[in-house]
Motif scaffolding. Structure first.
Motif, PDB file in Angstrom:
ATOM      1  N   UNK C 123       0.795  -1.228   0.000  1.00 21.59           N
ATOM      2  CA  UNK C 123       0.000   0.000   0.000  1.00 21.59           C
ATOM      3  C   UNK C 123       0.831   1.284   0.000  1.00 21.59           C
TER       4      UNK C 123
ATOM      5  N   UNK D  29     -21.080  -2.215  -5.063  1.00 21.80           N
ATOM      6  CA  UNK D  29     -20.647  -3.081  -6.158  1.00 21.80           C
ATOM      7  C   UNK D  29     -19.232  -3.562  -5.985  1.00 21.80           C
ATOM      8  N   UNK D  31     -15.638  -5.205  -8.438  1.00 21.93           N
ATOM      9  CA  UNK D  31     -14.963  -5.949  -9.483  1.00 21.93           C
ATOM     10  C   UNK D  31     -14.490  -7.237  -8.834  1.00 21.93           C
ATOM     11  N   UNK D 122      -7.418  -5.449  -3.290  1.00 19.91           N
ATOM     12  CA  UNK D 122      -6.013  -5.826  -3.066  1.00 19.91           C
ATOM     13  C   UNK D 122      -5.805  -6.394  -1.669  1.00 19.91           C
TER      14      UNK D 122
ATOM     15  N   UNK E   7      -2.076   3.607  -1.201  1.00 21.72           N
ATOM     16  CA  UNK E   7      -3.154   2.829  -1.832  1.00 21.72           C
ATOM     17  C   UNK E   7      -4.299   2.554  -0.860  1.00 21.72           C
ATOM     18  N   UNK E   8      -5.521   2.642  -1.355  1.00 19.81           N
ATOM     19  CA  UNK E   8      -6.719   2.252  -0.601  1.00 19.81           C
ATOM     20  C   UNK E   8      -7.752   1.776  -1.631  1.00 19.81           C
ATOM     21  N   UNK E   9      -8.981   1.504  -1.230  1.00 23.24           N
ATOM     22  CA  UNK E   9      -9.948   1.062  -2.233  1.00 23.24           C
ATOM     23  C   UNK E   9     -11.384   1.397  -1.854  1.00 23.24           C
ATOM     24  N   UNK E  11     -15.666   0.222  -2.999  1.00 27.51           N
ATOM     25  CA  UNK E  11     -16.542  -0.731  -3.676  1.00 27.51           C
ATOM     26  C   UNK E  11     -17.875  -0.036  -3.908  1.00 27.51           C
ATOM     27  N   UNK E  31     -14.902  -2.513  -7.868  1.00 27.32           N
ATOM     28  CA  UNK E  31     -13.902  -2.217  -6.864  1.00 27.32           C
ATOM     29  C   UNK E  31     -12.882  -1.321  -7.546  1.00 27.32           C
ATOM     30  N   UNK E  33      -9.282   0.117  -6.834  1.00 21.73           N
ATOM     31  CA  UNK E  33      -8.095   0.195  -5.979  1.00 21.73           C
ATOM     32  C   UNK E  33      -7.411   1.506  -6.355  1.00 21.73           C
TER      33      UNK E  33
END
Lengths: 132, 132, 132, 132, 132, 132
Positions: C123, D29, D31, D122, E7-9, E11, E31, E33
């Motif tokens: 990350x 939602x 992926x 991830x 990095x994060x994410x 949805x 998703x 990222x």
């Protein structure tokens, strides 16, 4: 068999005593990207292996004891080296305790196996997996 | 069960005879990113599955026979195609020999299973795993 | 603009003094997966930016000074912290010297820019890029 | 044991009813990057587990029913939530049908186990694996 | 030029109106990222581009407004579709505000450029980068 | 600046004549995982850089000429070696033609820069980027 796996990481210093370890006998360190997988034969009423939020929190709780530490100073690694393999087993045992304590939720009671995998670089990783 | 896995790669040419292989019947090639995993039920006095340096050296020794080759010209692939699956088994057998010979060190005597996984692209991979 | 990038890694211990660094003030460590990119406006007679083998050797030579070290003990990090950003610049400067010395080969004379990127976990990463 | 694994993906909307799901109760939602692995004890006359082209086509056929859908509207997810775990099992069952129907080719008759793994970010993934 | 990337994410669900979007006109999801990179010409007294903890917190604060949402219902996407490209720009603008407000710390005052990259699958991503 | 990037791959054989190439002078091969990035200063009425489906189709059309080939036999590589760098430029030129021809759609008229990146292993990649 179903499984759910979550990822977190630690950044630690340590040394690995013994001729077999060559330059790793000196104080050095590692980022371990940790993958914790929980296995269950069936899904419960929530259609999940266990609550992913609780799984991430439980893993973070365990890693907080290791993160930003010099592992050479921790009691857990006085009688065994903090090799990647040993760290896998250490985290595995702690995760099993988390489940037994109920802190990972009721769904997690069905977890029958855990795998803890530590990625130590783009070319090496180790893991420990066993029934609980 | 403990495991240690190391990664290396080869870049090879080959062709895959037989109608089933469509365009792959022609001379083409691949980068195979190779993951070799060594499994052991217990850790020895060094708290490791096997010496990671010896594991990497052993894998590199085996891959050196294949790297930058046209596999169609190698004796090992005269009686069987050099499919990804067959290459996994080929490297598996060679790794088992490395362990039996003692070249991967004393710790490696406890290795009871090997998995060889070949990543052939970002969307396909194959592996072979078995007890040794 | 063309570019060629190669990857290697180091495993180091260090501490980052100063309140801003919170728990990272303590002795801890990291695996840095290092990506070194070499840029050139044109390709020479070999149709490459530079020899990939020489690029990998040069990077490994530089990383060998850092690998398995406690960076707190190295002269280079007495006047500045060994943050990821500073390490990028340190490796950048060494790579520029490698090119200037001719150790990365004649093709590398056309390299006009370098980027050094250190992945410190899944990350976080940092890089330094500049013309040379 | 041999295995061949292929990758594809879907982009779906859904909601997960029940207090346990917190903010995921709302329409959101994902992926899902889908890895489908096919296992066989031995290789047939083509030296493969199954035809990789047929494997990819079969997976794509199954995913086409899900891709760009709001899963809340599909019959398959009326009696169970479309959790990542449930989706793994759904795709697993469909792949088993593909093999039984012969659509994945004659080689695939030897497939004795399937694993379907869904990467949802991830830091999280789930899978279902079983003999067929 | 130095850069630090975290990095994060998220949805999310959304739909993309207009013939050009084919099946993506329907309610579906993704998703994302998210990689947020911060660039600075020089390092300040802390030898960093900015505090990585503050960078991660700032990114998480912005993503919290989007995570587990149906983007079709958000004011920000009433006048433009929530394409991956538009989402990159949306997050970019919010990060620039975070820096201007001082919430990413004093070091971040030197940040002169931001790049926001959204990985939407293993085969597609988009980004927006500009000076601030 | 906005960008959209899509990924595909090819599996090819080739040889690289000239002493500088050592063992790569022999017939060998590679999987190249290809990332094609399209840059535009502004988004058009569809809020995208270009149609992602058309981008993927265009890339696939170009790669189809190379996939499963022995590049030594192709006219394009008679006057220059098929190094990774040269392949990047070859695909770049073809993508620029795709855009000029209108086959990547009207939105793509705004594309002002392309980058083609070829991943040749887990430790090496090359790219070519330029304005069009």
């Amino acid at each position: 068999m179903y499984a759910l796996e979550v990822r977190d990481h630690i950044m630690i210093a340590h040394s690995l005593p013994g001729e077999a370890f060559g330059p790793a006998q000196k104080m050095h360190g590692a980022t371990f990207v940790v993958d914790a997988a929980f296995y269950a034969e069936t899904l419960g009423p929530n259609d999940i292996v266990l609550d992913i939020g609780l799984a991430m929190d439980g893993l973070k709780r365990i890693l907080a004891e290791l993160n930003y530490q010099n592992l050479d100073g921790l009691a857990a690694f006085k009688t065994q080296r903090s090799t990647t393999e040993v760290l896998c087993k250490y985290i595995f045992d702690k995760l099993a305790e988390e489940i037994a304590s109920g802190r990972l939720g009721e769904d997690a009671r069905a977890v029958s196996k855990i795998r803890v995998l530590l990625n130590e670089s783009h070319v090496a990783r180790a893991w420990y997996e066993a029934a609980i």
